[in-house]
Design a protein around this motif. Structure first.
Motif, mmCIF file in Angstrom:
data_model
loop_
_atom_site.group_PDB
_atom_site.id
_atom_site.type_symbol
_atom_site.label_atom_id
_atom_site.label_comp_id
_atom_site.label_asym_id
_atom_site.label_seq_id
_atom_site.Cartn_x
_atom_site.Cartn_y
_atom_site.Cartn_z
ATOM 1 N N ASP A 41 1.256 -14.914 1.797
ATOM 2 C CA ASP A 41 2.644 -14.966 2.274
ATOM 3 C C ASP A 41 3.090 -13.457 3.047
ATOM 4 O OD1 ASP A 41 4.944 -16.422 2.736
ATOM 5 O OD2 ASP A 41 5.999 -15.899 1.199
ATOM 6 N N VAL A 42 1.939 -12.989 3.197
ATOM 7 C CA VAL A 42 2.250 -11.712 4.012
ATOM 8 C C VAL A 42 2.414 -11.905 5.445
ATOM 9 C CG1 VAL A 42 1.093 -9.448 5.097
ATOM 10 C CG2 VAL A 42 0.684 -10.210 2.673
ATOM 11 N N GLN A 115 -7.339 -6.841 13.458
ATOM 12 C CA GLN A 115 -7.359 -6.675 11.887
ATOM 13 C C GLN A 115 -6.028 -6.000 11.380
ATOM 14 O OE1 GLN A 115 -10.837 -5.985 9.304
ATOM 15 N NE2 GLN A 115 -11.821 -5.195 11.394
ATOM 16 N N ARG A 116 -5.474 -6.654 10.482
ATOM 17 C CA ARG A 116 -4.145 -5.616 9.637
ATOM 18 C C ARG A 116 -4.747 -4.701 8.685
ATOM 19 N NH1 ARG A 116 0.620 -8.167 10.556
ATOM 20 N NH2 ARG A 116 1.290 -6.129 10.464
ATOM 21 N N THR A 117 -4.084 -3.569 8.375
ATOM 22 C CA THR A 117 -4.416 -2.561 7.575
ATOM 23 C C THR A 117 -4.729 -3.310 6.175
ATOM 24 O OG1 THR A 117 -3.701 -0.693 6.318
ATOM 25 C CG2 THR A 117 -1.748 -2.108 6.678
ATOM 26 N N ARG A 118 -5.444 -2.715 5.408
ATOM 27 C CA ARG A 118 -5.848 -2.921 3.884
ATOM 28 C C ARG A 118 -5.077 -2.121 2.901
ATOM 29 N NH1 ARG A 118 -8.418 -6.041 7.348
ATOM 30 N NH2 ARG A 118 -9.673 -7.782 6.444
ATOM 31 N N TYR A 123 -0.177 -5.672 1.140
ATOM 32 C CA TYR A 123 -0.699 -6.773 0.490
ATOM 33 C C TYR A 123 0.379 -7.417 -0.503
ATOM 34 C CZ TYR A 123 -5.081 -7.693 3.293
ATOM 35 O OH TYR A 123 -5.916 -8.122 4.164
ATOM 36 N N ASP A 124 0.876 -6.527 -1.243
ATOM 37 C CA ASP A 124 1.842 -6.587 -2.305
ATOM 38 C C ASP A 124 2.931 -6.940 -1.727
ATOM 39 O OD1 ASP A 124 2.979 -7.133 -4.604
ATOM 40 O OD2 ASP A 124 2.427 -4.941 -5.507
ATOM 41 N N THR A 125 3.601 -8.274 -1.849
ATOM 42 C CA THR A 125 4.912 -8.760 -1.443
ATOM 43 C C THR A 125 6.023 -8.381 -2.373
ATOM 44 O OG1 THR A 125 4.479 -10.970 -2.376
ATOM 45 C CG2 THR A 125 3.811 -10.742 0.234
ATOM 46 N N THR A 127 6.341 -5.283 -3.295
ATOM 47 C CA THR A 127 6.818 -3.921 -2.980
ATOM 48 C C THR A 127 7.183 -3.672 -1.676
ATOM 49 O OG1 THR A 127 4.527 -3.223 -2.385
ATOM 50 C CG2 THR A 127 5.010 -3.207 -4.590
ATOM 51 N N PRO A 128 8.028 -2.616 -1.222
ATOM 52 C CA PRO A 128 8.630 -2.184 0.049
ATOM 53 C C PRO A 128 7.366 -1.835 0.832
ATOM 54 C CG PRO A 128 10.006 -1.344 -1.696
ATOM 55 C CD PRO A 128 8.833 -1.665 -2.259
ATOM 56 N N CYS A 129 7.426 -2.381 2.178
ATOM 57 C CA CYS A 129 6.359 -2.001 3.179
ATOM 58 C C CYS A 129 7.107 -2.096 4.462
ATOM 59 C CB CYS A 129 5.177 -2.752 2.801
ATOM 60 S SG CYS A 129 4.009 -2.615 4.295
ATOM 61 N N ASN A 130 7.128 -1.112 5.347
ATOM 62 C CA ASN A 130 7.497 -1.312 6.639
ATOM 63 C C ASN A 130 6.784 -1.921 7.604
ATOM 64 O OD1 ASN A 130 9.846 0.326 6.321
ATOM 65 N ND2 ASN A 130 8.963 2.509 6.284
ATOM 66 N N LYS A 131 5.551 -1.960 7.393
ATOM 67 C CA LYS A 131 4.788 -2.764 8.239
ATOM 68 C C LYS A 131 5.000 -4.202 8.043
ATOM 69 C CE LYS A 131 0.413 -2.120 9.158
ATOM 70 N NZ LYS A 131 0.730 -1.843 10.554
ATOM 71 N N ARG A 132 5.219 -4.680 6.729
ATOM 72 C CA ARG A 132 5.571 -6.035 6.399
ATOM 73 C C ARG A 132 7.034 -6.122 6.610
ATOM 74 N NH1 ARG A 132 6.456 -6.827 1.557
ATOM 75 N NH2 ARG A 132 4.856 -5.493 0.727
ATOM 76 N N GLU A 133 7.801 -5.552 6.074
ATOM 77 C CA GLU A 133 9.248 -5.795 6.432
ATOM 78 C C GLU A 133 9.941 -4.465 7.038
ATOM 79 O OE1 GLU A 133 11.645 -7.276 3.152
ATOM 80 O OE2 GLU A 133 9.636 -8.112 2.302
ATOM 81 N N PRO A 134 9.996 -4.167 8.137
ATOM 82 C CA PRO A 134 10.556 -3.233 8.926
ATOM 83 C C PRO A 134 12.054 -2.502 8.180
ATOM 84 C CG PRO A 134 9.770 -4.567 10.484
ATOM 85 C CD PRO A 134 9.850 -5.138 9.158
ATOM 86 N N GLY A 135 11.867 -1.303 7.819
ATOM 87 C CA GLY A 135 13.225 -0.752 7.236
ATOM 88 C C GLY A 135 13.039 -0.863 5.808
ATOM 89 N N SER A 136 12.244 -1.522 5.202
ATOM 90 C CA SER A 136 12.324 -1.730 3.657
ATOM 91 C C SER A 136 11.850 -0.198 3.070
ATOM 92 C CB SER A 136 11.693 -2.829 3.133
ATOM 93 O OG SER A 136 10.091 -2.664 3.501
#
Length: 331
Positions: A41-42, A115-118, A123-125, A127-136
């Motif tokens: 679900d990334v 390829q996307r980053t490892r 990969y952990d939905t 936790t906050p991640c700007n690549k996955r959810e901009p602004g988080s």
């Protein structure tokens, strides 16, 4: 995995039409990265356009003496192609360092570019991640960041690009041919991938409605003095902590031209032409290699767990240049 719709394109034009007709659509070929990300679900495209039946599976000579790799040629077919092994052994060695044989049999050259980053947090939905959810936010900056970037980072992201193939393509100064609703264009490999800046969720300068059709290798392949050095936690399949693609054009012991590209250190394969130019006309000595290594890592920044990568990268550059000079190929 979330529900999605699916169509199969038969040529480049139909692929472009399909990708523009559907919202949140993605191309799928080998699927070695995209499908994994969908399962956790990334990434959640609403529509997939299968491009595996498109005629982009050949390797051909170009008019300027180079080689054109079709975007759907598999990594293994590229690495073991007679002309690639003979004229661009740096690329062959980099690809073979990059994954298991099973993955290389499925993964395509075009897909490898995307390829996307490892990064663990990407990969952990949970936790906050700007690549996955901009602004988080970026969990890695103050979290566990041993494998992450030391160059070209921003306050928004310290992820690294994972490809080995792309590091070699950067050293060889390849070009990426793409097409979309507005026609064809060529993107130099140096401009294809992006640094994170304040938009870390955008990995490349490829538009959402464009498709990669091929990769052009220039005539000069540095087939004599080259090496691909990959430092990793284990000798078997693993992503690079540091990798170095080094290529030299020699006149005796004098360097006519040097190319160096680093992997595992930034959001894209890292080149620094001004540092490479320091070697032009110089002797191939350890002292000169060390000066270039220092210049390459100027401005590098560690984030705690990955501080060691700065010194390790310097040593890797020196070792790679020595191996290239001594025609040691790969390690």
């Amino acid at each position: 995995m979330r529900p999605f719709t699916y169509t199969r394109a038969t040529d480049v034009n139909s692929a472009v039409q399909e990708i523009t007709r559907h919202e949140k659509a993605k191309f799928v070929a080998g699927g070695t990265n995209l499908l994994d990300l969908m399962k956790i679900d990334v990434m959640a495209p609403q529509h997939l356009v299968d491009i595996t039946r498109i005629a982009l599976k050949t390797i051909e000579e170009t008019a300027d003496g180079g080689l054109r790799l079709g975007a759907l040629v598999t990594n293994n077919d590229t690495a073991y192609h007679e002309q690639v092994e003979k004229r661009y052994p740096l690329l062959s060695h980099a690809i073979l360092a990059g994954a298991t044989g099973q993955l290389r049999n499925m993964a395509t050259d075009g897909g490898n570019l995307l390829q996307r980053t490892r990064c663990y947090y990407f990969y952990d939905t949970q936790t906050p991640c700007n690549k996955r959810e901009p602004g988080s936010g970026c969990s890695a900056i103050k979290g566990y960041n041993r494998d992450l970037a030391i160059l070209g980072t921003s306050e928004h992201c310290i992820a690294t690009h994972p490809s080995d193939m792309c590091v070699a393509l950067a050293a060889l100064e390849a070009s990426i041919n793409v097409t979309g609703p507005n026609g064809d264009r060529v993107i130099p490999i140096a401009d294809f991938h992006r640094l994170p800046g304040d938009t870390p969720h955008i990995d490349t300068n490829l538009q959402e409605d464009e498709i990669i059709t091929s990769i052009d290798l220039p005539a000069k392949g540095f087939a004599e003095h080259y090496t691909y050095l990959k430092l990793r936690d284990r000798a078997s399949y693993a992503f690079a902590i540091i990798s170095v693609a080094a290529a030299l054009d020699m006149d005796g012991d004098t360097i006519k031209e040097a190319r160096i590209a680093l992997g595992g250190v930034a959001h894209k394969p890292w080149r620094k032409p001004a540092a490479e130019a320091m070697l032009q006309g110089q002797q191939a000595t350890r002292e000169n290699f060390q000066k270039v290594a220092e210049a390459y890592l100027e401005g590098a920044k560690g984030y705690g767990d990955n501080d060691f990568k700065i010194e390790l990268a310097k040593r890797a550059i020196v070792r790679a240049l020595e191996q290239a000079f001594n025609k040691e190929g790969a390690a």
